[in-house]
Design a protein around this motif. Structure first.
Motif, PDB file in Angstrom:
ATOM      1  N   ALA A 201       0.828  -1.208   0.000  1.00 47.01           N
ATOM      2  CA  ALA A 201       0.000   0.000   0.000  1.00 47.01           C
ATOM      3  C   ALA A 201       0.862   1.256   0.000  1.00 47.01           C
ATOM      4  N   SER A 202       1.927   1.260   0.778  1.00 43.25           N
ATOM      5  CA  SER A 202       2.790   2.442   0.871  1.00 43.25           C
ATOM      6  C   SER A 202       3.523   2.707  -0.434  1.00 43.25           C
ATOM      7  N   ILE A 203       4.035   1.661  -1.055  1.00 40.98           N
ATOM      8  CA  ILE A 203       4.739   1.839  -2.332  1.00 40.98           C
ATOM      9  C   ILE A 203       3.782   2.368  -3.390  1.00 40.98           C
ATOM     10  N   GLY A 209       0.355   8.879  -5.606  1.00 41.23           N
ATOM     11  CA  GLY A 209       0.081  10.117  -4.891  1.00 41.23           C
ATOM     12  C   GLY A 209      -1.132  10.017  -3.992  1.00 41.23           C
ATOM     13  N   ASP A 210      -1.423   8.806  -3.527  1.00 42.81           N
ATOM     14  CA  ASP A 210      -2.603   8.565  -2.691  1.00 42.81           C
ATOM     15  C   ASP A 210      -2.203   8.681  -1.216  1.00 42.81           C
ATOM     16  N   GLU A 211      -2.412   9.848  -0.637  1.00 45.02           N
ATOM     17  CA  GLU A 211      -1.946  10.092   0.724  1.00 45.02           C
ATOM     18  C   GLU A 211      -2.715   9.266   1.760  1.00 45.02           C
ATOM     19  N   LYS A 212      -4.006   9.059   1.518  1.00 46.64           N
ATOM     20  CA  LYS A 212      -4.803   8.267   2.459  1.00 46.64           C
ATOM     21  C   LYS A 212      -4.298   6.829   2.509  1.00 46.64           C
ATOM     22  N   LEU A 213      -3.969   6.298   1.361  1.00 47.00           N
ATOM     23  CA  LEU A 213      -3.439   4.937   1.286  1.00 47.00           C
ATOM     24  C   LEU A 213      -2.069   4.863   1.951  1.00 47.00           C
ATOM     25  N   TRP A 216      -2.485   4.724   5.658  1.00 46.93           N
ATOM     26  CA  TRP A 216      -2.903   3.393   6.121  1.00 46.93           C
ATOM     27  C   TRP A 216      -1.705   2.451   6.196  1.00 46.93           C
ATOM     28  N   GLY A 217      -0.848   2.518   5.190  1.00 42.66           N
ATOM     29  CA  GLY A 217       0.328   1.660   5.197  1.00 42.66           C
ATOM     30  C   GLY A 217       1.243   1.949   6.365  1.00 42.66           C
ATOM     31  N   MET A 218       1.481   3.226   6.640  1.00 44.59           N
ATOM     32  CA  MET A 218       2.375   3.604   7.729  1.00 44.59           C
ATOM     33  C   MET A 218       1.737   3.323   9.093  1.00 44.59           C
ATOM     34  N   SER A 220      -0.372   0.981   9.685  1.00 44.27           N
ATOM     35  CA  SER A 220      -0.323  -0.473   9.837  1.00 44.27           C
ATOM     36  C   SER A 220       1.033  -0.905  10.371  1.00 44.27           C
ATOM     37  N   MET A 221       2.090  -0.339   9.803  1.00 45.13           N
ATOM     38  CA  MET A 221       3.431  -0.665  10.273  1.00 45.13           C
ATOM     39  C   MET A 221       3.600  -0.261  11.736  1.00 45.13           C
ATOM     40  N   ASP A 222       3.127   0.942  12.075  1.00 44.64           N
ATOM     41  CA  ASP A 222       3.238   1.402  13.461  1.00 44.64           C
ATOM     42  C   ASP A 222       2.502   0.461  14.405  1.00 44.64           C
ATOM     43  N   GLY A 223       1.342  -0.022  13.958  1.00 41.34           N
ATOM     44  CA  GLY A 223       0.559  -0.936  14.786  1.00 41.34           C
ATOM     45  C   GLY A 223       1.283  -2.246  15.038  1.00 41.34           C
ATOM     46  N   ILE A 224       1.968  -2.744  14.012  1.00 37.52           N
ATOM     47  CA  ILE A 224       2.731  -3.982  14.169  1.00 37.52           C
ATOM     48  C   ILE A 224       3.904  -3.764  15.117  1.00 37.52           C
TER      49      ILE A 224
END
Length: 259
Positions: A201-203, A209-213, A216-218, A220-224
């Motif tokens: 999602a982050s890549i 240029g999808d900032e919302k996506l 979510w990716g970042m 998700s990583m923080d949550g893990i």
């Protein structure tokens, strides 16, 4: 995924520092001497996979999902082989282009054709099993990394750029709702599976240029990372019993590329 790590990790580390509306900077210069490229003939694009329906290779009676069921594994390998072969060969071509110092436009054009052909067919639009819906992250990561390695060599007026971007963004936007629908205590929510989907999602967010996506990716990583124990373990992967080490390493591969 080993094919992905070698050449593409620097791409992601470079783009994390400054998210913009699109990724317009060229890849960092390859530090080693460029590899000479022999004559290159683009292989025919593998048939796009529209419906993808692998099932788990593990014994479904084993709550740790660490015991391989021989029959299920054989079926899994058969079902997943075409997609694995596509991404493996795609990333190998992109790596070869990158390591050549951008010397072969034929290779970058071939990578573009392979991805564009799948985009035009709306590939991977019907994921009909749990395994396919949540395991797709690693494959989207490979495809999007391959695209990042060659994209800046493609003329900006090439219509395939918009076609590929739209397709990747569509596939990536399907990821967050799947995880949102999981039970709160699902092992998948903070596992290697979430890590690879978050990376994809982050890549793709950087590409489109999808900032919302991207957020979510970042997140998700923080949550893990927030679940890591004081001993440095991921609780979700410790539950995998005999497979705990392997899945820790698999999760860390995605997390390292995203940090």
């Amino acid at each position: 995924m080993r094919h992905t790590l070698a050449a593409a990790i620097v791409t992601i580390l470079c783009t994390q520092s400054a998210f913009a509306t699109s990724y317009n900077s060229p890849l960092p210069t390859f530090s080693a001497p460029p590899l000479p490229i022999k004559a290159f003939a683009c292989p025919k694009t593998p048939s796009p996979i529209i419906e993808y329906a692998p099932k788990s290779r593990y014994n479904q009676q084993d709550p740790t999902r660490s015991t391989v069921d021989a029959k299920a594994a054989s079926e899994y390998n058969k079902t997943s082989a075409p997609l694995r072969d596509y991404t493996k060969n795609l990333i190998a071509m992109a790596n070869k282009y990158y390591r050549s110092g951008g010397a072969s436009s034929a290779i970058s054009a071939c990578v573009t054709t392979w991805i564009a052909d799948w985009a035009k067919a709306d590939a991977l639009s019907h994921l009909t099993t749990f395994q396919s819906q949540f395991g797709i992250g690693q494959h989207l990561t490979s495809i999007s990394m391959a695209w990042l390695q060659v994209r800046d060599s493609i003329p900006k007026e090439d219509p395939n750029i918009a076609i590929i971007t739209a397709w990747l963004q569509t596939r990536a936007r399907e990821l967050p709702p799947r995880f949102a629908a999981l039970p709160a205590d699902s092992i998948v929510s903070h596992s290697n599976i979430r890590a690879w989907n978050a990376l994809a999602a982050s890549i793709i967010a950087v590409i489109s240029g999808d900032e919302k996506l991207y957020d979510w990716g970042m997140e998700s990583m923080d949550g893990i990372l927030a679940t890591v124990t004081t001993d440095g373990f991921l609780p979700s992967e410790l539950k995998r019993a005999a497979r705990a080490r392997d899945y820790h390493l698999f999760a860390i591969s995605a997390l390292v590329m995203q940090v």
